[in-house]
Scaffold this motif. Structure first.
Motif, PDB file in Angstrom:
ATOM      1  N   LYS A 120      82.994  94.661  46.285  1.00 49.84           N
ATOM      2  CA  LYS A 120      84.116  95.148  46.039  1.00 49.84           C
ATOM      3  C   LYS A 120      84.218  95.561  44.413  1.00 49.84           C
ATOM      4  CE  LYS A 120      86.628  94.298  49.855  1.00 49.84           C
ATOM      5  NZ  LYS A 120      86.967  93.201  50.476  1.00 49.84           N
ATOM      6  N   ASP A 121      83.119  95.545  43.863  1.00 49.59           N
ATOM      7  CA  ASP A 121      82.843  96.161  42.489  1.00 49.59           C
ATOM      8  C   ASP A 121      83.611  95.221  41.397  1.00 49.59           C
ATOM      9  OD1 ASP A 121      81.703  97.722  40.703  1.00 49.59           O
ATOM     10  OD2 ASP A 121      83.336  99.369  40.879  1.00 49.59           O
ATOM     11  N   PHE A 122      83.484  94.017  41.463  1.00 49.32           N
ATOM     12  CA  PHE A 122      83.878  93.397  40.325  1.00 49.32           C
ATOM     13  C   PHE A 122      82.265  92.297  39.526  1.00 49.32           C
ATOM     14  CE2 PHE A 122      87.605  93.627  42.811  1.00 49.32           C
ATOM     15  CZ  PHE A 122      88.649  93.828  41.728  1.00 49.32           C
ATOM     16  N   PRO A 123      81.578  93.377  38.931  1.00 47.35           N
ATOM     17  CA  PRO A 123      80.293  92.973  38.718  1.00 47.35           C
ATOM     18  C   PRO A 123      80.340  91.849  37.508  1.00 47.35           C
ATOM     19  CG  PRO A 123      80.623  95.382  38.215  1.00 47.35           C
ATOM     20  CD  PRO A 123      81.899  94.822  38.686  1.00 47.35           C
ATOM     21  N   LEU A 124      81.250  91.932  36.689  1.00 50.90           N
ATOM     22  CA  LEU A 124      81.102  90.959  35.697  1.00 50.90           C
ATOM     23  C   LEU A 124      81.669  89.654  36.150  1.00 50.90           C
ATOM     24  CD1 LEU A 124      82.554  93.102  32.524  1.00 50.90           C
ATOM     25  CD2 LEU A 124      80.046  92.387  33.093  1.00 50.90           C
ATOM     26  N   VAL A 125      82.759  89.640  37.026  1.00 49.35           N
ATOM     27  CA  VAL A 125      83.241  88.389  37.739  1.00 49.35           C
ATOM     28  C   VAL A 125      81.953  87.685  38.340  1.00 49.35           C
ATOM     29  CG1 VAL A 125      84.867  87.201  38.976  1.00 49.35           C
ATOM     30  CG2 VAL A 125      85.483  89.323  37.864  1.00 49.35           C
ATOM     31  N   TRP A 126      81.038  88.492  39.088  1.00 50.23           N
ATOM     32  CA  TRP A 126      80.226  87.853  39.597  1.00 50.23           C
ATOM     33  C   TRP A 126      79.131  87.361  38.620  1.00 50.23           C
ATOM     34  CZ3 TRP A 126      78.105  85.728  43.693  1.00 50.23           C
ATOM     35  CH2 TRP A 126      76.777  85.578  43.850  1.00 50.23           C
ATOM     36  N   ALA A 127      78.709  88.103  37.530  1.00 57.73           N
ATOM     37  CA  ALA A 127      77.789  87.715  36.410  1.00 57.73           C
ATOM     38  C   ALA A 127      77.972  86.606  36.117  1.00 57.73           C
ATOM     39  CB  ALA A 127      77.506  89.091  35.627  1.00 57.73           C
TER      40      ALA A 127
ATOM     41  N   GLU B 286      85.664  86.666  47.317  1.00 55.35           N
ATOM     42  CA  GLU B 286      84.881  85.653  47.080  1.00 55.35           C
ATOM     43  C   GLU B 286      83.234  85.700  47.040  1.00 55.35           C
ATOM     44  OE1 GLU B 286      86.112  82.035  49.687  1.00 55.35           O
ATOM     45  OE2 GLU B 286      83.928  81.034  49.245  1.00 55.35           O
ATOM     46  N   GLY B 287      82.628  84.999  46.135  1.00 61.83           N
ATOM     47  CA  GLY B 287      81.238  85.129  46.061  1.00 61.83           C
ATOM     48  C   GLY B 287      80.520  86.662  46.012  1.00 61.83           C
ATOM     49  N   ARG B 288      79.538  86.772  46.967  1.00 64.39           N
ATOM     50  CA  ARG B 288      78.769  88.102  46.761  1.00 64.39           C
ATOM     51  C   ARG B 288      79.725  89.491  46.972  1.00 64.39           C
ATOM     52  NH1 ARG B 288      73.890  88.567  45.610  1.00 64.39           N
ATOM     53  NH2 ARG B 288      72.539  86.708  45.278  1.00 64.39           N
ATOM     54  N   GLN B 289      80.746  88.975  47.859  1.00 61.20           N
ATOM     55  CA  GLN B 289      81.690  90.223  47.940  1.00 61.20           C
ATOM     56  C   GLN B 289      82.280  90.845  46.854  1.00 61.20           C
ATOM     57  OE1 GLN B 289      85.016  88.014  50.268  1.00 61.20           O
ATOM     58  NE2 GLN B 289      85.332  90.285  51.054  1.00 61.20           N
ATOM     59  N   LEU B 290      82.227  89.972  45.780  1.00 63.91           N
ATOM     60  CA  LEU B 290      82.577  90.319  44.420  1.00 63.91           C
ATOM     61  C   LEU B 290      81.750  91.717  43.968  1.00 63.91           C
ATOM     62  CD1 LEU B 290      83.267  87.063  42.549  1.00 63.91           C
ATOM     63  CD2 LEU B 290      85.234  89.024  42.805  1.00 63.91           C
ATOM     64  N   LEU B 291      80.386  91.576  44.313  1.00 66.33           N
ATOM     65  CA  LEU B 291      79.555  92.692  44.085  1.00 66.33           C
ATOM     66  C   LEU B 291      80.013  94.157  44.967  1.00 66.33           C
ATOM     67  CD1 LEU B 291      76.275  91.005  43.698  1.00 66.33           C
ATOM     68  CD2 LEU B 291      77.515  92.139  41.904  1.00 66.33           C
TER      69      LEU B 291
ATOM     70  N   THR C 259      76.847  76.856  41.680  1.00 63.71           N
ATOM     71  CA  THR C 259      76.971  76.769  42.957  1.00 63.71           C
ATOM     72  C   THR C 259      78.384  76.726  43.658  1.00 63.71           C
ATOM     73  OG1 THR C 259      77.223  74.111  42.769  1.00 63.71           O
ATOM     74  CG2 THR C 259      74.715  75.037  43.032  1.00 63.71           C
ATOM     75  N   ARG C 260      79.481  76.668  42.727  1.00 61.00           N
ATOM     76  CA  ARG C 260      80.816  76.948  43.153  1.00 61.00           C
ATOM     77  C   ARG C 260      80.847  78.407  42.894  1.00 61.00           C
ATOM     78  NH1 ARG C 260      84.252  72.140  41.041  1.00 61.00           N
ATOM     79  NH2 ARG C 260      83.812  72.581  38.909  1.00 61.00           N
ATOM     80  N   ALA C 261      81.203  79.108  44.311  1.00 60.36           N
ATOM     81  CA  ALA C 261      81.106  80.637  44.137  1.00 60.36           C
ATOM     82  C   ALA C 261      82.399  81.067  43.435  1.00 60.36           C
ATOM     83  CB  ALA C 261      81.269  81.061  45.566  1.00 60.36           C
TER      84      ALA C 261
END
Ligand code: BES
Ligand code: MN
Ligand code: ZN
Length: 464
Positions: free
Chosen positions: A193-200, A186-191, A206-208
């Motif tokens: 754990k290396d899911f940069p495009l999901v995060w971007a 969830e949220g910044r954890q995506l960065l 505001t809904r992570a």
């Protein structure tokens, strides 16, 4: 098992329904319906599709029902019956040749579907009940109808009540119901754990954003991995959609809903597969944190992607999810997504295109689509269009150089993130009925899921 209540094991006193084509009507007026021949002729009943006529009983009650299906071209014509008949208990007395009890019971269940969660006084009643047809595979009917209704409900839920958190909760609830394991990044954890495009894509809301990961079954069984686009609302981002195009974008998690529907069926049938479901769940919003046209991101796979258009967000979140899915070399990798408007232009709302290089799989899918009346159409992963997704500054662009063949170029983009999977198919679904047909009201639809499940069942399970 929400659909169980539409059926009964007890046929005593059930009102007989005669499902008739015009030629069947002709024969039965001289046979089993002889006593009603004068009445039916007087009523002008000709067994045209969708027409219902009640047969009067000597006691003043209803002795039976005749229902026309015309030339019986629509396998779900009988789904109109629950909406036409008064409450009561019914049984199928006559049915067209070639229509199985399983399909007819499924049609009956589908005819009960309503999305009434936000209806007050107007809530539909339980409706009429059908005695199980003798040859119906009851468990199969219920699992398919329940999976279908689950997917439809998820799509029909308005985006204010179905954001990334709620979609994750629905997936976890399904996992718990079947004893599957699940995890959510969830949220910044995506960065981290290396899911940069999901995060971007998800960062603007505001809904992570989240990556939902569900696993079920034994690791030694064939690996079947389903990936579904979970864009809970697609405003288009900074490349904002016009209001007419944005209006139905609560359905942009239709791929996620569809794969959860299939997952329900697979787990309920206990197919001997190692099932994995991956859902990137995001909202494509506009804010100071939103990603921009011209941004460049490195994807999980390592390929860099230039953002040509923030409205082509689906392929971005799917790219990272597919890379993760592909890493363990599944035997079958299926992606489902409301990916392009171009797919609707190509084949309309009723006929979702699918893409695969696996001719055997394509054959099985097309056969299952016909068998289950769950239409789909193969389109080519035409490599000649590969240059349309090349970028001047990055490895790929998410916005092809030409809008033509948009469903194909989107599929080609996804394919770049799949290498190890033994077999890969992508479905570009509308997840929506734009007109009402029996059992398929306007609103959410879970296209292709019955056919895909049928292929999995043929490959891995018992056939009914
Ligand atoms: N979710 C839409 C695609 C969509 C639109 C599906 C209408 C069903 C009905 C997707 O995210 C999108 O906006 N795609 C763009 C891609 C384009 C910018 C390259 C499209 O199809 O216009
Ligand atoms: Mn979009
Ligand atoms: Zn979208």
């Amino acid at each position: 098992m929400r659909n169980q209540s539409h059926f009964t094991a007890d046929a005593t006193g059930a009102i007989p329904i005669h499902v008739l084509t015009p030629s069947m009507l002709e024969a039965s007026l001289k046979g089993e319906l002889l006593a009603h021949a004068t009445w039916l002729k007087a009523c002008g009943f000709r067994a045209t599709a969708g027409k219902v006529q009640y047969l009067p009983g000597t006691d003043g009650g209803v002795a039976g029902v005749v229902f026309g299906v015309g030339r019986d071209e629509d396998a779900f014509q009988c789904a109109a019956l629950p909406g036409l008949l008064p409450d009561g208990r019914y049984r199928l007395a006559t049915v067209p040749a070639g229509r199985s009890g399983t399909m007819l019971a499924l049609a009956w269940a589908m005819g009960h579907y309503r999305f009434s969660r936000f209806k007050g006084a107007d809530k539909p009643k339980d409706g009429p009940v059908l005695a199980w047809p003798a040859d119906a595979d009851r468990a199969q009917v219920l699992r398919v109808a329940d999976g279908l209704f689950l997917a439809r409900d998820l799509v029909n839920m308005p985006a204010n009540e179905m954001g990334p958190a709620e979609l994750a909760a629905a997936a976890l609830q399904l996992a718990a119901a079947h004893g599957a394991t699940s995890s959510v990044i969830e949220g910044r954890q995506l960065l981290e754990k290396d899911f940069p495009l999901v995060w971007a894509v998800g960062a603007g809301s505001t809904r992570a954003p989240r990556l939902i990961d569900l696993r079920w079954g034994e690791a030694r069984h064939p690996r079947v991995t389903l990936v579904g686009k979970g864009v809970c609302f697609d405003s288009g981002g900074l490349d904002i959609k016009p209001s007419s195009a944005m209006l139905t974008m609560k359905k942009d998690m239709g791929g996620a809903a569809a794969v959860l529907g299939i997952a329900h069926m697979v787990m309920d049938a206990k197919l001997p597969v190692a099932l994995r479901v991956l859902i990137p769940a995001v909202e494509n919003s506009i804010s100071g944190d939103a990603y921009r046209p011209g941004d460049v991101f490195r994807s999980r796979k390592g390929l860099t992607v230039e953002i040509g258009n923030t409205d082509a967000e689906g392929r971005l979140v799917l790219a990272d999810a597919l890379a993760e899915a592909d890493a363990e070399a599944p035997d079958l990798l299926i992606c489902m997504a409301t990916l392009t408007g171009a797919a609707r232009v190509a084949t309309g709302f009723d006929l979702p295109p699918f893409f695969t290089q696996d001719d055997a799989l394509a054959g099985e899918l097309s056969a299952a689509a016909a068998r289950e009346s769950d239409a789909m159409w193969r389109l080519p992963l035409w490599r000649g269009y590969g240059e349309l997704i090349e970028s001047k500054v990055a490895d790929l662009t998410n916005s092809p150089g030409s809008p033509n063949g948009g469903a194909i170029t989107a599929a080609l983009f996804l394919e770049r993130f799949v290498e190890k999977a033994k077999s890969f198919a992508h479905f570009d679904i509308a997840a929506w009925n734009d007109r009402a047909r029996p059992g398929r009201p306007i609103g959410a639809e879970a296209q292709a899921i019955r056919a895909i499940f049928s292929v999995l069942q043929s490959r891995h399970g018992r056939r009914q």
